[in-house]
Design a protein around this motif. Structure first.
Motif, PDB file in Angstrom:
ATOM      1  N   ARG A  69       8.241  -9.993  -3.223  1.00 34.34           N
ATOM      2  CA  ARG A  69       7.136  -9.146  -3.728  1.00 34.34           C
ATOM      3  C   ARG A  69       6.410  -9.821  -4.875  1.00 34.34           C
ATOM      4  N   GLU A 181       4.177  -6.629   1.633  1.00 33.00           N
ATOM      5  CA  GLU A 181       3.940  -5.350   0.982  1.00 33.00           C
ATOM      6  C   GLU A 181       2.979  -5.552  -0.206  1.00 33.00           C
ATOM      7  N   LEU A 184      -0.635  -6.183   0.876  1.00 36.29           N
ATOM      8  CA  LEU A 184      -1.315  -4.925   1.202  1.00 36.29           C
ATOM      9  C   LEU A 184      -1.760  -4.220  -0.076  1.00 36.29           C
ATOM     10  N   GLU A 185      -0.866  -4.171  -1.043  1.00 28.95           N
ATOM     11  CA  GLU A 185      -1.208  -3.485  -2.295  1.00 28.95           C
ATOM     12  C   GLU A 185      -2.378  -4.153  -3.002  1.00 28.95           C
ATOM     13  N   LEU A 188      -5.531  -3.180  -1.079  1.00 26.98           N
ATOM     14  CA  LEU A 188      -5.942  -1.795  -1.328  1.00 26.98           C
ATOM     15  C   LEU A 188      -6.624  -1.692  -2.692  1.00 26.98           C
ATOM     16  N   GLN A 189      -6.005  -2.330  -3.660  1.00 29.22           N
ATOM     17  CA  GLN A 189      -6.537  -2.283  -5.015  1.00 29.22           C
ATOM     18  C   GLN A 189      -7.928  -2.920  -5.071  1.00 29.22           C
ATOM     19  N   ALA A 191     -10.065  -3.384  -2.616  1.00 23.92           N
ATOM     20  CA  ALA A 191     -11.049  -2.615  -1.849  1.00 23.92           C
ATOM     21  C   ALA A 191     -11.524  -1.390  -2.626  1.00 23.92           C
ATOM     22  N   LEU A 211      -7.687  -2.342   6.957  1.00 20.83           N
ATOM     23  CA  LEU A 211      -6.537  -2.075   6.095  1.00 20.83           C
ATOM     24  C   LEU A 211      -5.496  -1.193   6.795  1.00 20.83           C
ATOM     25  N   ALA A 215      -1.678  -2.136   7.182  1.00 23.02           N
ATOM     26  CA  ALA A 215      -0.593  -1.207   6.833  1.00 23.02           C
ATOM     27  C   ALA A 215       0.406  -1.089   7.979  1.00 23.02           C
TER      28      ALA A 215
END
Lengths: 318, 383
Positions: A69, A181, A184-185, A188-189, A191, A211, A215
């Motif tokens: 991570r 993971e 993806l985070e 998202l942040q 976007a 996205l 996911a």
């Protein structure tokens, strides 16, 4: 709270505190992350996979996942398993692939005191001292150290009684699951923050759908990794690792591609942190057997089982 | 600020006792091979009332329902085992499938005592089959836009309008029909209700529509002043939207959402023989790796449901991923078996063709790929 969650939370906190972009950049320039290594040692993370650690081996892989991570620039998989197989954590030991009288793809060979060469097909390996003068340095696409060195006189056979190659591959599976993971985070942040045409790009359906696909891939990779970790020390371990490395590797390509698309030119810069994660999953999917390797291995096994029994294999509890 | 990934697929396995039940189902299927002449894992293919009645007699329809209404009071996991075994074998389950998965649970949850007593036990016996009356000519994904109306009269509900793409309406006994009982208002989800229509006796006009596979499975159902008794309404008038959305997690994450093409995989393994070439072996391994992950995700959702959670987003994600896999599987399989001189692999080709022609429906029925991605995006905080 159970042991695993406690370990995960502790690792999450410590890695967050001690692994930032400056640490990653320095490691990728070839500077061994000495301070981070000290933190890992002070907290005993390097001993988690040892037989007498008091920690379930599965929990050790959960911590490897947290390291993924954070794109931790230490070869946690190779350190943890080297200490396990040497039954010692006295000095920095790492692992590479044994090829005759040489060992390839050894991380940070120049900083290690000992290197283990694992024979991928013979399921055993050797432990050798390291001669700094004879190291050939190399890197993977994530600029992670992957050196070559000779097996020195006086090297000892390891006498392994567990599936070392599969366990190393599981290490990459766990690392990738954590790293995906995070990708993806980050996506998202980004976007939600990046505005174009007067609104965050997360409000555009095309971005939302990309996205959503990411996911799905991340969730599948995560579940596949959990299943392979759960299979440790069981009858089906080798096949579960095959399925997981194949599935997670496939997810890695899709996720990295879409994450870069969402991040636009920004994510293509060295200054942005995204590439520390995407380049790692690109590298890791090819290490310890890529998708093609593990798909073929799993496929051969299923072909041997035959059409009438193949469902029984898939539906076995676990 | 660090965004944390919110979706959770717990590490859940089927209970220890499932192998016994699994073996029981396999033994049953082996004895009923006459019903499995042309196996197809698609839940919408294979209307076989005789087979459905046999399943009912074994207690494998309405498995989780109260015994009082013909159920077996078994766990959701046990139902999972039975349904995935039936699908994997390619058994003909379409007659009772919707009644078992959806209509029975809906009636048990929202129906009156009289409705439960009248409709549910015959479903559990495998004798009574239901359709879902949701889509209309101008209503697909935008379900709240339904125009079919039901007006309360002194004699019951007077229904007018048209339902479309209604699977099995020409064969089934009843349709639970989503209708507008109040005029549209600012709240688009208000004023909708569900009404049971007797497809054999109420006077709805049913016209089968041929699909690209050449078969007639879905229908147009036309209502022109069709009068049904007052007591056919399910739940409170106006509560229809809550009712149709309440069961989505159950509908969306079951094994039928990733196993529809499974028989193609079985035939691929058969065509491969014991020692396939590397590429063919890799195709088998790739499909298996996808399937193993999906099945575990689906079981995770089943576990969360059993646990009383409502994993709506996780269920949408499993369905979306599963449906895409149902299309990936035949394509990967097709390219792994070269056409040209040599072995014909006739059985593989036939199974592939059967599935290919059904495959466009996989990512449309029960919520399109696009709608599901919207649900996931909302779950990710993007909408």
């Amino acid at each position: 709270m159970d042991t695993r969650q406690l370990l995960i939370d502790t690792a999450e906190r410590i890695f967050s505190d001690h692994c930032d972009k400056a640490v990653l950049d320095a490691a990728e320039r070839g500077e061994f992350p000495e301070r981070l290594w000290n933190v890992v040692r002070e907290n005993g993370f390097h001993e988690l996979a040892m037989a007498d650690s008091g920690v379930d081996l599965k929990d050790a892989f959960a911590v490897i996942r947290v390291a993924g991570r954070h794109a931790l620039p230490l070869p946690m998989v190779e350190i943890l398993l080297a200490n396990r197989w040497l039954q010692s954590s006295a000095e920095l030991a790492v692992i590479g692939r044994l090829e005759g009288d040489r060992i390839a793809d050894v991380p940070w060979a120049g900083n290690a005191k000992r290197a283990l060469g694992i024979d991928w097909e013979g399921a055993d390996g050797v432990s050798t001292s390291v001669s700094v003068e004879e190291i050939g340095t190399a890197r993977n696409v994530a600029a992670e150290s992957r050196d070559g060195l000779p097996v020195m006189a006086g090297a000892q056979p390891l006498g392994l009684n567990e599936p070392a190659f599969e366990m190393l591959a599981l290490g990459r599976v766990a690392s990738m699951a954590g790293c995906l993971e995070r990708i993806l985070e980050l996506s998202l942040q980004y976007a939600n923050e990046r505005e174009q045409f007067g609104r965050p790009i997360s409000k555009f359906q095309a971005i939302q759908h990309n996205l959503a696909i990411v996911a799905g891939e991340v969730a599948a990779a995560s579940r596949a990794a959990d299943a392979a970790i759960d299979a440790l020390e069981g009858d089906r371990f080798a096949l579960e690792v095959a399925a997981a490395k194949a599935r997670v590797g496939e997810a890695a390509g899709i996720v990295a591609e879409s994450a870069h698309q969402v991040h636009g030119a920004m994510g293509f810069t060295h200054e942005h942190q995204l590439h520390h994660f995407t380049r790692r999953v690109w590298a890791w999917r090819d290490e310890y057997g890529n998708e093609a390797f593990w798909q073929e291995r799993l496929g051969r096994h299923l072909a041997g089982i035959g059409a009438e029994k193949v469902w029984d294999f898939l539906a076995t509890r676990g | 600020m660090v965004v944390r990934f919110v979706l959770q697929f717990d590490r859940i396995s089927l209970p220890e006792d499932s192998p016994a039940l699994r073996a029981e189902v396999r033994e049953f299927l082996a004895a009923e091979s006459e019903h499995l002449a042309r196996p197809n894992s698609d839940f919408g293919t294979g209307h076989d009332p005789a087979f459905s009645r046999k399943l009912g007699a074994r207690g494998w329809i309405g498995m989780t329902w109260p015994k009082q209404y013909g159920g077996a009071e078994r766990s959701f996991f046990e139902r999972y085992v039975v349904t995935e075994e039936l699908l994997a074998a390619g058994a003909p389950v379409s007659a009772h499938w919707i009644a078992d998965r959806q209509s029975g649970p809906l009636l048990l949850r929202f129906g009156t005592d009289a409705q439960r007593e009248a409709y549910v036990p015959p479903i559990a016996r495998g004798e009574s089959y239901f359709s879902i009356g949701m889509s209309e000519p101008n209503t697909g994904s935008d379900l709240a836009s339904v125009r079919t109306t039901a007006k309360r009269t002194g004699d019951g509900w007077l229904i007018n309008g048209t339902k479309l793409w209604t699977s099995e309406a020409h064969r089934n006994h009843y349709m639970i029909t989503l209708v507008r009982t109040d005029a549209p208002s600012d709240n688009r989800h208000a004023g909708l209700s569900q009404i049971i229509v007797d497809l054999k006796n109420d006077g709805a006009r049913i016209r089968p529509i041929r699909n690209i596979a050449g078969s007639e499975d879905f229908n147009e159902v036309v209502f022109e002043d069709v009068l049904v008794p007052e007591d056919r309404i399910v739940g409170e008038p106006g509560n229809g939207w809550q009712q149709v959305t309440s069961e989505l997690a159950y509908e969306r994450a079951g094994p039928e959402r990733f196993l529809s093409a499974f028989r193609v995989f079985v035939e691929l393994v058969r065509a491969a023989g014991e020692a396939p070439e590397p590429q063919l072996a890799a195709a088998i391994g790739r499909i298996a790796a996808h399937l193993m992950a999906l099945r575990r995700m689906s079981i995770s959702v089943a576990g969360m449901l059993e646990d009383g959670q409502s994993p709506e987003v996780e269920a949408a994600l499993v369905k979306g991923l599963g449906n895409d896999f149902e299309k990936l599987l035949p394509e990967v399989a097709r390219l792994a078996v070269p056409t040209g001189p040599g072995a014909e692999h006739r059985r593989f080709r036939q199974t592939f063709a059967d599935t290919l022609l059904l495959s466009p429906a996989f990512t449309i029925r029960g919520g399109t790929r696009e709608i599901l991605r919207g649900v996931i995006a909302r779950g990710l905080g993007l909408r």
